[in-house]
Design an enzyme around this catalytic site. Structure first.
Site, PDB file in Angstrom:
ATOM      1  N   CYS A   1     -10.860  14.200   5.401  1.00 19.52           N
ATOM      2  CA  CYS A   1     -11.959  13.294   5.753  1.00 19.52           C
ATOM      3  C   CYS A   1     -11.948  13.124   7.271  1.00 19.52           C
ATOM      4  O   CYS A   1     -10.895  12.932   7.879  1.00 19.52           O
ATOM      5  CB  CYS A   1     -11.806  11.952   5.045  1.00 19.52           C
ATOM      6  SG  CYS A   1     -11.895  12.104   3.243  1.00 19.52           S
TER       7      CYS A   1
ATOM      8  N   SER B   1      -7.129   4.267  -5.403  1.00 22.31           N
ATOM      9  CA  SER B   1      -8.324   4.612  -4.645  1.00 22.31           C
ATOM     10  C   SER B   1      -8.516   6.123  -4.586  1.00 22.31           C
ATOM     11  O   SER B   1      -7.569   6.864  -4.327  1.00 22.31           O
ATOM     12  CB  SER B   1      -8.194   4.064  -3.220  1.00 22.31           C
ATOM     13  OG  SER B   1      -9.347   4.379  -2.462  1.00 22.31           O
TER      14      SER B   1
ATOM     15  N   CYS C   1      -2.647  15.194   3.464  1.00 24.42           N
ATOM     16  CA  CYS C   1      -3.736  15.137   2.477  1.00 24.42           C
ATOM     17  C   CYS C   1      -4.613  16.361   2.662  1.00 24.42           C
ATOM     18  O   CYS C   1      -4.901  16.751   3.788  1.00 24.42           O
ATOM     19  CB  CYS C   1      -4.563  13.870   2.678  1.00 24.42           C
ATOM     20  SG  CYS C   1      -5.893  13.658   1.467  1.00 24.42           S
TER      21      CYS C   1
ATOM     22  N   SER D   1     -13.826   5.515  -2.414  1.00 24.73           N
ATOM     23  CA  SER D   1     -14.185   5.559  -0.999  1.00 24.73           C
ATOM     24  C   SER D   1     -15.570   6.160  -0.855  1.00 24.73           C
ATOM     25  O   SER D   1     -15.749   7.355  -1.043  1.00 24.73           O
ATOM     26  CB  SER D   1     -13.154   6.402  -0.237  1.00 24.73           C
ATOM     27  OG  SER D   1     -11.906   5.751  -0.256  1.00 24.73           O
ATOM     28  N   LEU D   2     -16.547   5.330  -0.529  1.00 21.96           N
ATOM     29  CA  LEU D   2     -17.943   5.777  -0.524  1.00 21.96           C
ATOM     30  C   LEU D   2     -18.392   6.212   0.878  1.00 21.96           C
ATOM     31  O   LEU D   2     -18.710   7.373   1.090  1.00 21.96           O
ATOM     32  CB  LEU D   2     -18.818   4.639  -1.053  1.00 21.96           C
ATOM     33  CG  LEU D   2     -20.260   4.979  -1.381  1.00 21.96           C
ATOM     34  CD1 LEU D   2     -20.343   5.974  -2.513  1.00 21.96           C
ATOM     35  CD2 LEU D   2     -21.037   3.704  -1.720  1.00 21.96           C
TER      36      LEU D   2
ATOM     37  N   GLY E   1      -2.715  10.399   1.343  1.00 24.65           N
ATOM     38  CA  GLY E   1      -2.937  11.326   0.240  1.00 24.65           C
ATOM     39  C   GLY E   1      -4.047  10.909  -0.702  1.00 24.65           C
ATOM     40  O   GLY E   1      -4.582   9.810  -0.626  1.00 24.65           O
ATOM     41  N   GLU E   2      -4.427  11.829  -1.580  1.00 20.69           N
ATOM     42  CA  GLU E   2      -5.456  11.593  -2.586  1.00 20.69           C
ATOM     43  C   GLU E   2      -4.769  11.482  -3.949  1.00 20.69           C
ATOM     44  O   GLU E   2      -4.321  12.493  -4.512  1.00 20.69           O
ATOM     45  CB  GLU E   2      -6.474  12.738  -2.565  1.00 20.69           C
ATOM     46  CG  GLU E   2      -7.432  12.762  -3.740  1.00 20.69           C
ATOM     47  CD  GLU E   2      -8.163  11.434  -3.995  1.00 20.69           C
ATOM     48  OE1 GLU E   2      -8.706  10.837  -3.050  1.00 20.69           O
ATOM     49  OE2 GLU E   2      -8.168  10.989  -5.154  1.00 20.69           O
TER      50      GLU E   2
ATOM     51  N   CYS F   1      -5.720   0.778   7.668  1.00 23.17           N
ATOM     52  CA  CYS F   1      -6.325   1.831   6.853  1.00 23.17           C
ATOM     53  C   CYS F   1      -6.602   3.077   7.684  1.00 23.17           C
ATOM     54  O   CYS F   1      -7.222   2.989   8.735  1.00 23.17           O
ATOM     55  CB  CYS F   1      -7.667   1.385   6.304  1.00 23.17           C
ATOM     56  SG  CYS F   1      -7.594   0.016   5.193  1.00 23.17           S
TER      57      CYS F   1
ATOM     58  N   CYS G   1       0.864  -1.184   0.000  1.00 22.16           N
ATOM     59  CA  CYS G   1       0.000   0.000   0.000  1.00 22.16           C
ATOM     60  C   CYS G   1       0.897   1.230   0.000  1.00 22.16           C
ATOM     61  O   CYS G   1       1.704   1.409   0.914  1.00 22.16           O
ATOM     62  CB  CYS G   1      -0.887  -0.038   1.247  1.00 22.16           C
ATOM     63  SG  CYS G   1      -1.911   1.424   1.462  1.00 22.16           S
TER      64      CYS G   1
ATOM     65  N   CYS H   1     -10.225  10.015   9.079  1.00 23.58           N
ATOM     66  CA  CYS H   1      -8.932   9.536   8.585  1.00 23.58           C
ATOM     67  C   CYS H   1      -7.783  10.259   9.285  1.00 23.58           C
ATOM     68  O   CYS H   1      -7.767  11.486   9.367  1.00 23.58           O
ATOM     69  CB  CYS H   1      -8.859   9.750   7.076  1.00 23.58           C
ATOM     70  SG  CYS H   1      -7.264   9.292   6.370  1.00 23.58           S
TER      71      CYS H   1
ATOM     72  N   ASN I   1     -10.990   1.780  11.930  1.00 28.71           N
ATOM     73  CA  ASN I   1      -9.824   1.640  12.803  1.00 28.71           C
ATOM     74  C   ASN I   1      -9.727   2.911  13.633  1.00 28.71           C
ATOM     75  O   ASN I   1      -9.448   3.981  13.093  1.00 28.71           O
ATOM     76  CB  ASN I   1      -8.550   1.492  11.969  1.00 28.71           C
ATOM     77  CG  ASN I   1      -8.543   0.192  11.201  1.00 28.71           C
ATOM     78  OD1 ASN I   1      -8.707  -0.866  11.788  1.00 28.71           O
ATOM     79  ND2 ASN I   1      -8.378   0.273   9.893  1.00 28.71           N
TER      80      ASN I   1
HETATM   81  N1  SAH Z   1      -7.633   9.447  -0.628  1.00 28.06           N
HETATM   82  C1  SAH Z   1      -7.865   8.143  -1.207  1.00 28.06           C
HETATM   83  C2  SAH Z   1      -6.752   7.192  -0.903  1.00 28.06           C
HETATM   84  C3  SAH Z   1      -6.618   6.805   0.555  1.00 28.06           C
HETATM   85  S1  SAH Z   1      -7.369   5.263   0.690  1.00 28.06           S
HETATM   86  C4  SAH Z   1      -9.213   7.638  -0.776  1.00 28.06           C
HETATM   87  O1  SAH Z   1      -9.832   8.265   0.056  1.00 28.06           O
HETATM   88  O2  SAH Z   1      -9.680   6.656  -1.322  1.00 28.06           O
HETATM   89  C5  SAH Z   1      -7.524   5.023   2.319  1.00 28.06           C
HETATM   90  C6  SAH Z   1      -8.694   4.104   2.595  1.00 28.06           C
HETATM   91  O3  SAH Z   1      -8.723   3.885   3.984  1.00 28.06           O
HETATM   92  C7  SAH Z   1      -9.988   4.760   2.208  1.00 28.06           C
HETATM   93  O4  SAH Z   1     -10.941   3.860   1.748  1.00 28.06           O
HETATM   94  C8  SAH Z   1     -10.408   5.338   3.527  1.00 28.06           C
HETATM   95  O5  SAH Z   1     -11.749   5.566   3.578  1.00 28.06           O
HETATM   96  C9  SAH Z   1      -9.973   4.259   4.470  1.00 28.06           C
HETATM   97  N2  SAH Z   1      -9.847   4.788   5.826  1.00 28.06           N
HETATM   98  C10 SAH Z   1      -9.413   6.001   6.186  1.00 28.06           C
HETATM   99  N3  SAH Z   1      -9.425   6.145   7.512  1.00 28.06           N
HETATM  100  C11 SAH Z   1      -9.865   4.988   8.011  1.00 28.06           C
HETATM  101  C12 SAH Z   1     -10.076   4.496   9.332  1.00 28.06           C
HETATM  102  N4  SAH Z   1      -9.821   5.249  10.401  1.00 28.06           N
HETATM  103  N5  SAH Z   1     -10.510   3.233   9.470  1.00 28.06           N
HETATM  104  C13 SAH Z   1     -10.744   2.458   8.405  1.00 28.06           C
HETATM  105  N6  SAH Z   1     -10.568   2.862   7.138  1.00 28.06           N
HETATM  106  C14 SAH Z   1     -10.130   4.106   6.939  1.00 28.06           C
END
Ligand code: SAH
Length: 357
Positions: free
Chosen positions: A115, A199, A111, A221-222, A167-168, A341, A104, A118, A298
């Site tokens: 969100c 992602s 970022c 990421s929905l 990051g995005e 994650c 990963c 995150c 998490n």
């Molecule tokens: N910015 C991109 C790439 C990061 S992906 C995106 O948002 O898709 C990181 C993944 O981990 C995303 O699906 C995000 O929603 C998930 N994620 C972020 N924080 C998390 C957390 N505290 N617990 C579980 N999943 C998390």
């Protein structure tokens, strides 16, 4: 500053060499050393003549990241804490599984999307990673694997790459695309595109340009089925709301049953885990070839959310199944080393700041 060899896809490196009066095929040889043999010191690239080796050594850089440390989780997940030349810290996570070894990787330091659940989002944004810094995460991970192969019986080569770290990716699209070209070029890493997943939180206008780079997988990421909820969890939803995002995916001809969208849904207690949400989800995704990954939250100190209880998670995923969705529940790997994650890098950057202030 000197140029960086790993910033260039092969096509561009050949052009750049030609402009400097170096034969184009030399670029192919250099790429072979960098990506197939893991050799970064130009003086060790023995099929180049000595003047060229010396020139590469003086005019070019070939290494972008150093390994600060490697932390190993009780489940075998390994987190690489990496450092750029200007001292930024980023992380990549190696996740060994039975038949694959997934890395990963990160695309930005911090970022800008913020969100709310995150840990990376809580850091704020420092800068985009360069192509070389993205690619070098793979080089460093391969060295870690070679130095200490995964547990017996597990896949030993790096088989899959997910752009799901810090990051995005779609806000650093040119460098992400260039790194994908390097990863998939048969003369560089030679990875199959379908083993790469990018992602996004939903940067709608950049989805098509990403899909056009090659048959890589798209993950989205929905996390919510209603705009009121998603506006809070994923603030970029205020700019590209659910309907805009999902209609774009529904009408995207590069998405098909053979190339579905991998939706991620981080499940948070009392926020997006109701049975009504579970019933609405399949409805919402109708017409989009998709798979859905449920990720129990998490927890970390920067967010007020927690994972639902086990039975709520099970009922939620069961309801999605009944609605006809293809669902998988993601195991939380590496949580004991903050590698799961959404847990990436908060600690390091925080302690850096503490040192600086
Ligand atoms: N910015 C991109 C790439 C990061 S992906 C995106 O948002 O898709 C990181 C993944 O981990 C995303 O699906 C995000 O929603 C998930 N994620 C972020 N924080 C998390 C957390 N505290 N617990 C579980 N999943 C998390």
């Amino acid at each position: 500053m000197s140029s960086q060899l790993k910033d260039f896809s092969l096509a561009r490196l050949r052009d750049d060499f030609a402009l400097r009066g170096i034969a184009r095929y030399r670029a192919d040889q250099v790429a072979g050393w960098l990506y197939q043999h893991g050799v970064e010191d130009p003086m060790a690239m023995t099929n180049l003549d000595l003047p060229l080796r010396e020139r590469l050594a003086s005019e070019w850089q070939s290494r972008a990241l150093d390994v600060d440390r490697v932390q190993e989780s009780s489940d075998g997940t390994r987190k690489l804490v990496l450092r750029t030349h200007d001292g930024a810290v980023l992380e990549a996570v190696l996740i060994p599984e039975e038949r694959r070894n997934t890395l990963c990787i990160s695309t930005q330091v911090g970022c800008p999307l913020a969100c709310s659940f995150c840990a990376t989002g809580a850091l704020g944004f420092t800068r985009n990673l360069t192509t070389a810094e993205i690619v070098d995460q793979v080089c460093r991970a391969r060295e870690v694997i070679d130095a200490a192969p995964a547990l017996a019986g597990e896949e030993e080569r790096l088989s899959n790459i997910v752009f799901m770290g810090m990051g995005e990716p779609l806000l650093n699209l040119p460098n992400v695309l260039e790194s994908i070209r390097i990863l998939t070029d048969p003369k560089a890493f030679g990875m199959a595109p379908r083993r790469i997943t990018v992602s996004t939180a939903g940067v709608v206008p950049k989805i098509r340009p990403l899909l056009e780079v090659g048959p890589i997988n798209l993950a989205v990421s929905l996390h919510a089925v209603r705009d009121e909820v998603r506006d809070v969890l994923v603030p970029i939803n205020q700019k590209f709301p659910l309907q805009v995002l999902l209609d774009t995916l529904r009408n995207e001809e590069l998405i098909s049953r053979r190339r579905p969208v991998f939706f991620e849904y981080t499940l948070m207690k009392g926020v997006n885990d109701s049975l009504e949400d579970a019933r609405l989800l399949p409805e919402l995704l109708r017409g989009i070839p998709s798979k859905l990954n449920v990720i129990p939250m998490n927890p970390h100190p920067d967010a007020p959310y927690e994972a639902p209880d086990r039975d709520v998670i099970d009922r939620f995923t069961a309801a999605l199944h009944e609605g006809g969705l293809r669902v998988t529940l993601r195991r939380n790997r590496g949580a004991d080393i903050d590698a799961a994650c959404g847990q990436l890098a908060a600690r390091e950057v925080r302690s850096e700041r503490a040192k600086g202030s």
